[in-house]
Motif scaffolding. Structure first.
Motif, PDB file in Angstrom:
ATOM      1  N   UNK A 137       0.837  -1.203   0.000  1.00  0.00           N
ATOM      2  CA  UNK A 137       0.000   0.000   0.000  1.00  0.00           C
ATOM      3  C   UNK A 137       0.876   1.259   0.000  1.00  0.00           C
ATOM      4  N   UNK A 138       1.932   1.252   0.780  1.00  0.00           N
ATOM      5  CA  UNK A 138       2.823   2.403   0.808  1.00  0.00           C
ATOM      6  C   UNK A 138       3.575   2.562  -0.515  1.00  0.00           C
ATOM      7  N   UNK A 139       3.935   1.450  -1.136  1.00  0.00           N
ATOM      8  CA  UNK A 139       4.598   1.542  -2.440  1.00  0.00           C
ATOM      9  C   UNK A 139       3.676   2.241  -3.451  1.00  0.00           C
ATOM     10  N   UNK A 140       2.381   1.909  -3.402  1.00  0.00           N
ATOM     11  CA  UNK A 140       1.429   2.459  -4.372  1.00  0.00           C
ATOM     12  C   UNK A 140       1.048   3.903  -4.062  1.00  0.00           C
ATOM     13  N   UNK A 141       0.767   4.178  -2.783  1.00  0.00           N
ATOM     14  CA  UNK A 141       0.129   5.449  -2.432  1.00  0.00           C
ATOM     15  C   UNK A 141       1.060   6.481  -1.812  1.00  0.00           C
ATOM     16  N   UNK A 142       1.969   6.031  -0.983  1.00  0.00           N
ATOM     17  CA  UNK A 142       2.756   6.980  -0.198  1.00  0.00           C
ATOM     18  C   UNK A 142       4.058   7.361  -0.897  1.00  0.00           C
ATOM     19  N   UNK A 143       4.809   6.368  -1.352  1.00  0.00           N
ATOM     20  CA  UNK A 143       6.122   6.663  -1.942  1.00  0.00           C
ATOM     21  C   UNK A 143       6.016   7.662  -3.103  1.00  0.00           C
ATOM     22  N   UNK A 144       5.024   7.535  -4.013  1.00  0.00           N
ATOM     23  CA  UNK A 144       4.957   8.514  -5.107  1.00  0.00           C
ATOM     24  C   UNK A 144       4.449   9.884  -4.663  1.00  0.00           C
ATOM     25  N   UNK A 145       3.840   9.970  -3.484  1.00  0.00           N
ATOM     26  CA  UNK A 145       3.203  11.214  -3.045  1.00  0.00           C
ATOM     27  C   UNK A 145       3.621  11.598  -1.624  1.00  0.00           C
ATOM     28  N   UNK A 146       4.822  11.246  -1.238  1.00  0.00           N
ATOM     29  CA  UNK A 146       5.229  11.406   0.153  1.00  0.00           C
ATOM     30  C   UNK A 146       5.462  12.864   0.522  1.00  0.00           C
ATOM     31  N   UNK A 147       4.705  13.394   1.489  1.00  0.00           N
ATOM     32  CA  UNK A 147       4.963  14.766   1.941  1.00  0.00           C
ATOM     33  C   UNK A 147       6.365  14.860   2.537  1.00  0.00           C
TER      34      UNK A 147
ATOM     35  N   UNK B 109       7.290  16.294   5.113  1.00  0.00           N
ATOM     36  CA  UNK B 109       7.288  16.240   6.577  1.00  0.00           C
ATOM     37  C   UNK B 109       6.738  14.912   7.105  1.00  0.00           C
ATOM     38  N   UNK B 110       6.820  13.860   6.273  1.00  0.00           N
ATOM     39  CA  UNK B 110       6.370  12.526   6.688  1.00  0.00           C
ATOM     40  C   UNK B 110       7.486  11.512   6.458  1.00  0.00           C
ATOM     41  N   UNK B 111       7.878  10.817   7.513  1.00  0.00           N
ATOM     42  CA  UNK B 111       8.899   9.780   7.451  1.00  0.00           C
ATOM     43  C   UNK B 111       8.274   8.455   7.891  1.00  0.00           C
ATOM     44  N   UNK B 112       8.781   7.352   7.343  1.00  0.00           N
ATOM     45  CA  UNK B 112       8.251   6.057   7.770  1.00  0.00           C
ATOM     46  C   UNK B 112       9.308   4.981   7.671  1.00  0.00           C
ATOM     47  N   UNK B 113       9.080   3.919   8.422  1.00  0.00           N
ATOM     48  CA  UNK B 113       9.879   2.698   8.341  1.00  0.00           C
ATOM     49  C   UNK B 113       8.933   1.535   8.130  1.00  0.00           C
ATOM     50  N   UNK B 114       9.358   0.581   7.337  1.00  0.00           N
ATOM     51  CA  UNK B 114       8.632  -0.677   7.301  1.00  0.00           C
ATOM     52  C   UNK B 114       8.966  -1.459   8.559  1.00  0.00           C
ATOM     53  N   UNK B 115       8.057  -2.318   8.956  1.00  0.00           N
ATOM     54  CA  UNK B 115       8.200  -3.041  10.217  1.00  0.00           C
ATOM     55  C   UNK B 115       8.081  -4.542   9.961  1.00  0.00           C
ATOM     56  N   UNK B 116       9.088  -5.290  10.368  1.00  0.00           N
ATOM     57  CA  UNK B 116       9.099  -6.734  10.132  1.00  0.00           C
ATOM     58  C   UNK B 116       8.110  -7.457  11.041  1.00  0.00           C
ATOM     59  N   UNK B 117       7.748  -8.654  10.604  1.00  0.00           N
ATOM     60  CA  UNK B 117       6.797  -9.463  11.364  1.00  0.00           C
ATOM     61  C   UNK B 117       5.438  -9.539  10.713  1.00  0.00           C
ATOM     62  N   UNK B 118       5.355  -9.097   9.438  1.00  0.00           N
ATOM     63  CA  UNK B 118       4.082  -9.079   8.743  1.00  0.00           C
ATOM     64  C   UNK B 118       4.064  -9.940   7.501  1.00  0.00           C
ATOM     65  N   UNK B 119       2.898 -10.003   6.875  1.00  0.00           N
ATOM     66  CA  UNK B 119       2.697 -10.846   5.703  1.00  0.00           C
ATOM     67  C   UNK B 119       3.442 -10.328   4.478  1.00  0.00           C
ATOM     68  N   UNK B 120       3.871  -9.066   4.515  1.00  0.00           N
ATOM     69  CA  UNK B 120       4.550  -8.492   3.352  1.00  0.00           C
ATOM     70  C   UNK B 120       6.034  -8.246   3.595  1.00  0.00           C
ATOM     71  N   UNK B 121       6.604  -8.953   4.559  1.00  0.00           N
ATOM     72  CA  UNK B 121       8.043  -8.819   4.812  1.00  0.00           C
ATOM     73  C   UNK B 121       8.869  -9.046   3.555  1.00  0.00           C
TER      74      UNK B 121
END
Length: 261
Positions: free
Chosen positions: A154-164, A166-178
């Motif tokens: 979801x972040x690849x589709x929506x956030x990375x191309x339109x990232x403000x 003033x917004x930072x993020x990290x992916x978090x391990x332990x999920x289905x999309x690791x």
């Protein structure tokens, strides 16, 4: 401005000058009562990409403030209901609240201007994610927003191309999309049973400050608040083990199916 704030601070966040917006964790059942007295129950998965982390989630443990304190639980459910049922009102309230002086950076008072999105829950659908991007883009530029997320695709589709900016993020391990996380390029986080395991894996602990999630090292680690029963490895390692075991089971089932033909 009413004092029924949408953003809050737990004890640790308060010490670090960080505010937080949160939702309930994982699968939530909301009971709705109609004017005629009938009730319906909605089941909402607030962490759709959760994997092994759900088993060890601190927000679901009996020792968690999310469970122990009814007022905190009620606030998180209130947030979820607003997001689901009155999204425009929620967006308007959030936009107004973020302009309150309590959120403006003031180092002398320990206010750093950081807003963490979720210490439970995640960006559970596209509409909710897009609304956050709008809120962040329209917020005072002195504020910095950040988040940990398992919603990699979801972040690849929506956030990375339109990232403000003033917004930072990290992916978090332990999920289905690791498996979608590029560990040579992406910044990501993992949860470990002990500090020794964290450091041995080459991660930097965020114990001193969660702001490491904003502009810190590429691999940020944290340890569980209390040792979770059965947790002997990090979320990332446990997820790999889980997926390997699932693949082995599927292989055995397929072999049996072919043999029975």
């Amino acid at each position: 401005m009413a004092t029924d704030w949408l953003l809050s601070q737990n004890e640790r966040m308060k010490k670090q000058g960080i505010f937080n917006f949160t939702l309930p964790a994982w699968v939530v059942r909301l009971t709705d009562e109609a004017p005629d007295g009938t009730t319906t129950v909605r089941t909402i998965n607030v962490c759709p990409s959760a994997g092994v982390c759900a088993k060890h989630c601190y927000a679901l443990g009996s020792d968690s403030g999310f469970i122990r304190f009814p007022a905190a639980r009620a606030r998180h459910l209130r947030n979820l209901r607003m997001v689901l049922d009155t999204p425009l009102l929620w967006q308007e309230r959030m936009a107004t609240e973020l302009r309150h002086p309590r959120y403006q950076p003031d180092p002398k008072k320990g206010k750093l201007g950081y807003i963490r999105i979720h210490d439970a829950g995640d960006f559970f659908d596209d509409s909710y994610t897009r609304t956050w991007l709008q809120i962040i883009s329209g917020a005072p530029k002195e504020l910095t927003f950040y988040a940990y997320t398992k919603e990699v695709s979801r972040f690849r589709r929506l956030v990375v191309p339109n990232q403000p900016t003033n917004f930072k993020f990290l992916y978090s391990l332990g999920g289905k999309e690791d498996h979608l996380i590029d560990r040579t390029k992406d910044r990501y986080a993992d949860v470990f049973p002990t500090l020794a395991q964290l450091e041995g894996a080459g991660f930097s602990s965020q114990a001193a400050s969660d702001i490491l999630a904003v502009d810190g090292p590429p691999r940020v680690g944290m340890t569980v608040n209390r040792r979770r029963k059965g947790m002997t490895a990090s979320f990332g390692d446990l997820q790999r083990q889980h997926e390997a075991e699932a693949a082995a089971r599927r292989g055995r089932q397929q072999s049996k199916a072919r043999a029975s033909r």
